[in-house]
Write a protein that holds these residues in place. Structure first.
Motif, mmCIF file in Angstrom:
data_model
loop_
_atom_site.group_PDB
_atom_site.id
_atom_site.type_symbol
_atom_site.label_atom_id
_atom_site.label_comp_id
_atom_site.label_asym_id
_atom_site.label_seq_id
_atom_site.Cartn_x
_atom_site.Cartn_y
_atom_site.Cartn_z
ATOM 1 N N LYS A 85 -2.183 -2.663 1.249
ATOM 2 C CA LYS A 85 -1.292 -3.468 2.062
ATOM 3 C C LYS A 85 -1.514 -4.959 1.822
ATOM 4 C CE LYS A 85 -0.771 -0.069 5.762
ATOM 5 N NZ LYS A 85 -0.868 0.207 7.212
ATOM 6 N N VAL A 86 -0.461 -5.712 2.014
ATOM 7 C CA VAL A 86 -0.556 -7.167 1.947
ATOM 8 C C VAL A 86 -0.479 -7.708 3.372
ATOM 9 C CG1 VAL A 86 0.444 -7.276 -0.351
ATOM 10 C CG2 VAL A 86 1.949 -7.416 1.626
ATOM 11 N N THR A 87 -1.263 -8.727 3.641
ATOM 12 C CA THR A 87 -1.337 -9.264 5.010
ATOM 13 C C THR A 87 -0.832 -10.698 5.109
ATOM 14 O OG1 THR A 87 -3.636 -9.930 4.605
ATOM 15 C CG2 THR A 87 -3.267 -7.757 5.597
ATOM 16 N N THR A 88 -0.656 -11.369 3.976
ATOM 17 C CA THR A 88 -0.159 -12.746 3.981
ATOM 18 C C THR A 88 0.847 -12.933 2.853
ATOM 19 O OG1 THR A 88 -1.881 -13.593 2.493
ATOM 20 C CG2 THR A 88 -2.390 -13.566 4.857
ATOM 21 N N TRP A 89 1.573 -14.039 2.939
ATOM 22 C CA TRP A 89 2.517 -14.386 1.868
ATOM 23 C C TRP A 89 1.768 -14.620 0.565
ATOM 24 C CZ3 TRP A 89 7.760 -14.497 1.557
ATOM 25 C CH2 TRP A 89 8.339 -15.210 0.496
ATOM 26 N N TYR A 90 0.552 -15.158 0.643
ATOM 27 C CA TYR A 90 -0.240 -15.428 -0.558
ATOM 28 C C TYR A 90 -0.600 -14.131 -1.275
ATOM 29 C CZ TYR A 90 -4.159 -16.855 -3.492
ATOM 30 O OH TYR A 90 -4.996 -17.061 -4.557
ATOM 31 N N ILE A 102 1.252 -11.611 -1.677
ATOM 32 C CA ILE A 102 2.397 -11.249 -2.520
ATOM 33 C C ILE A 102 2.374 -12.057 -3.812
ATOM 34 C CG2 ILE A 102 4.913 -11.158 -2.645
ATOM 35 C CD1 ILE A 102 4.979 -10.840 0.376
ATOM 36 N N ASP A 103 2.035 -13.335 -3.702
ATOM 37 C CA ASP A 103 1.997 -14.196 -4.893
ATOM 38 C C ASP A 103 0.960 -13.732 -5.901
ATOM 39 O OD1 ASP A 103 3.987 -15.788 -3.864
ATOM 40 O OD2 ASP A 103 2.606 -17.220 -2.945
ATOM 41 N N THR A 104 -0.124 -13.141 -5.419
ATOM 42 C CA THR A 104 -1.215 -12.729 -6.316
ATOM 43 C C THR A 104 -1.193 -11.235 -6.635
ATOM 44 O OG1 THR A 104 -2.683 -12.445 -4.387
ATOM 45 C CG2 THR A 104 -2.695 -14.598 -5.502
ATOM 46 N N MET A 130 9.250 -7.650 -2.663
ATOM 47 C CA MET A 130 8.202 -7.745 -1.651
ATOM 48 C C MET A 130 8.420 -8.963 -0.757
ATOM 49 S SD MET A 130 4.888 -6.649 -3.961
ATOM 50 C CE MET A 130 3.715 -6.739 -2.612
ATOM 51 N N ARG A 131 8.817 -10.081 -1.351
ATOM 52 C CA ARG A 131 9.091 -11.277 -0.550
ATOM 53 C C ARG A 131 10.279 -11.055 0.382
ATOM 54 N NH1 ARG A 131 8.488 -15.380 -5.701
ATOM 55 N NH2 ARG A 131 6.213 -15.673 -5.588
ATOM 56 N N THR A 132 11.317 -10.376 -0.140
ATOM 57 C CA THR A 132 12.483 -10.067 0.699
ATOM 58 C C THR A 132 12.083 -9.184 1.875
ATOM 59 O OG1 THR A 132 13.935 -10.201 -1.228
ATOM 60 C CG2 THR A 132 14.786 -9.053 0.712
ATOM 61 N N CYS A 133 11.246 -8.193 1.605
ATOM 62 C CA CYS A 133 10.778 -7.299 2.661
ATOM 63 C C CYS A 133 9.989 -8.083 3.711
ATOM 64 C CB CYS A 133 9.907 -6.199 2.041
ATOM 65 S SG CYS A 133 9.583 -4.803 3.133
ATOM 66 N N TRP A 134 9.177 -9.014 3.264
ATOM 67 C CA TRP A 134 8.374 -9.829 4.182
ATOM 68 C C TRP A 134 9.273 -10.706 5.060
ATOM 69 C CZ3 TRP A 134 3.162 -9.668 5.034
ATOM 70 C CH2 TRP A 134 2.593 -10.701 5.785
ATOM 71 N N ARG A 135 10.304 -11.302 4.432
ATOM 72 C CA ARG A 135 11.224 -12.154 5.202
ATOM 73 C C ARG A 135 12.007 -11.335 6.224
ATOM 74 N NH1 ARG A 135 12.423 -14.535 -0.105
ATOM 75 N NH2 ARG A 135 11.429 -16.591 -0.267
ATOM 76 N N LEU A 136 12.509 -10.179 5.806
ATOM 77 C CA LEU A 136 13.257 -9.326 6.744
ATOM 78 C C LEU A 136 12.375 -8.874 7.891
ATOM 79 C CD1 LEU A 136 15.304 -7.093 4.251
ATOM 80 C CD2 LEU A 136 16.177 -8.934 5.709
ATOM 81 N N TRP A 169 4.809 -2.492 5.599
ATOM 82 C CA TRP A 169 5.134 -1.670 4.435
ATOM 83 C C TRP A 169 5.681 -2.497 3.272
ATOM 84 C CZ3 TRP A 169 3.179 2.972 4.653
ATOM 85 C CH2 TRP A 169 2.942 3.529 5.911
ATOM 86 N N THR A 170 5.337 -3.774 3.241
ATOM 87 C CA THR A 170 5.773 -4.624 2.129
ATOM 88 C C THR A 170 5.225 -4.131 0.803
ATOM 89 O OG1 THR A 170 6.013 -6.582 3.539
ATOM 90 C CG2 THR A 170 5.653 -6.964 1.187
ATOM 91 N N HIS A 171 3.989 -3.604 0.816
ATOM 92 C CA HIS A 171 3.376 -3.170 -0.444
ATOM 93 C C HIS A 171 4.091 -1.970 -1.055
ATOM 94 C CE1 HIS A 171 1.701 -0.509 2.542
ATOM 95 N NE2 HIS A 171 1.110 0.231 1.628
ATOM 96 N N THR A 172 4.857 -1.202 -0.246
ATOM 97 C CA THR A 172 5.645 -0.085 -0.769
ATOM 98 C C THR A 172 7.139 -0.418 -0.787
ATOM 99 O OG1 THR A 172 5.786 0.910 1.448
ATOM 100 C CG2 THR A 172 3.975 1.632 0.011
ATOM 101 N N LEU A 173 7.456 -1.710 -0.689
ATOM 102 C CA LEU A 173 8.844 -2.190 -0.730
ATOM 103 C C LEU A 173 9.668 -1.634 0.422
ATOM 104 C CD1 LEU A 173 9.462 -1.856 -4.574
ATOM 105 C CD2 LEU A 173 8.270 -3.647 -3.309
ATOM 106 N N GLY A 174 9.032 -1.457 1.563
ATOM 107 C CA GLY A 174 9.725 -1.009 2.761
ATOM 108 C C GLY A 174 9.763 0.489 2.957
ATOM 109 N N TYR A 175 9.398 1.256 1.926
ATOM 110 C CA TYR A 175 9.446 2.719 2.050
ATOM 111 C C TYR A 175 8.283 3.199 2.907
ATOM 112 C CZ TYR A 175 9.660 7.646 0.809
ATOM 113 O OH TYR A 175 9.752 9.005 0.867
ATOM 114 N N ARG A 176 8.596 3.951 3.970
ATOM 115 C CA ARG A 176 7.574 4.341 4.935
ATOM 116 C C ARG A 176 7.203 5.818 4.859
ATOM 117 N NH1 ARG A 176 9.740 2.575 10.618
ATOM 118 N NH2 ARG A 176 11.629 3.608 9.870
#
Length: 277
Positions: free
Chosen positions: A151-156, A158-160, A171-177, A191-198
């Motif tokens: 899982k990702v916990t911050t915007w950073y 996603i960048d890394t 992933m950024r779109t999922c985070w913004r939504l 669920w950003t790390h799975t592109l929203g798929y739960r």
């Protein structure tokens, strides 16, 4: 991203609609369908290169008592195939209204390929079905389009993340939504790390085969059960040997020789230094 977040719900609607269509097509009251037949499935979610989830499923119609019970006479492969195609075209799920996105109607794509699987000489047997499912499980798990395995916990984060530019954008779109209050129940940031798929990569209905709980219990019983009349337990231990294998011994001897040469060279160099003083 929103389609991914609702994919499991869309699948549930699909299964319900298949049962309803089967019942109505043969004149059975929907509430009495379970007394005549049982619908089972195994489903695999595969991430395509464009990072969209693609579903492969084995859908089976059994008798009311499950896999060991013959399906009713009306339960033909042709009927099930037609119903699957019709339900896939019909079912849809609506997203919550959002001022930024609007209300979306989510449905399955136009590419629906339904084929019969047979357990006799005219088609694939059970092993072939198992191989079919395993193929897409391993393929889906190895695709980089699946995001990341943590899982990702911050915007950073996603960048890394070790993903390509396309997946990073998703992933950024999922985070913004996930920041929109109307989508809060979807937990998109979680669920950003799975592109929203739960959902899970592999799921099955309870009646499709033995349950995972039963398999775990059987494995635990096999690993820990000792009260078996035909089992022979070896309780006496004896020393056999220690040391290197012949090949490892040769390598070790070479290393030891190099170390001895190094020590000798250092000693000679030190002695020469003392003499020069």
């Amino acid at each position: 991203m929103l389609w991914h977040a609702h994919a499991s719900k869309l699948w549930d609607r699909f299964v319900i609609d298949v049962r309803r269509r089967l019942a109505s097509s043969v004149g059975i009251v929907q509430s009495r369908f379970a007394a005549h037949a049982r619908l089972s499935f195994a489903r695999v979610a595969e991430y395509q290169k464009r990072a969209a989830v693609h579903v492969h499923a084995v859908v089976r119609l059994d008798g009311p008592n499950g896999p060991d019970d013959e399906p009713p006479l009306w339960g033909t492969a042709d009927l099930l195939t037609d119903v699957v195609r019709a339900s896939a075209r019909r079912v849809q799920v609506h997203t919550p209204y959002s001022p930024a996105v609007g209300e979306l109607a989510l449905r399955w794509g136009a590419q629906v390929d339904a084929r019969p699987l047979r357990a006799d000489s005219d088609g694939p047997d059970d092993d072939a079905v198992a191989a079919y499912v395993a193929k897409y499980v391993t393929k889906g798990a190895s695709e980089t389009g699946a995001g990341t395995d943590h899982k990702v916990t911050t915007w950073y984060d996603i960048d890394t993340a070790p993903v390509n530019a396309h997946v990073r954008t998703l992933m950024r779109t999922c985070w913004r939504l996930g920041s929109l209050p109307e989508y809060e129940p979807l937990n998109l940031r979680t669920w950003t790390h799975t592109l929203g798929y739960r959902g899970h990569i592999l799921t099955k209905s309870r009646a499709y085969s033995t349950t995972y709980a039963a398999l775990r219990a059987e494995r635990a019983h096999h690993m820990g059960h000792t009260d078996m009349p035909d089992a022979v337990t070896e309780r006496n231990w004896r020393y056999v040997d220690s040391g290197h294998s012949p090949g490892a011994a040769l390598i070790a001897a070479g290393i030891a020789e190099d170390l001895e040469h190094s020590r000798r060279f250092c000693a000679e160099a030190a002695e020469a230094g003392r003499r020069s003083q």
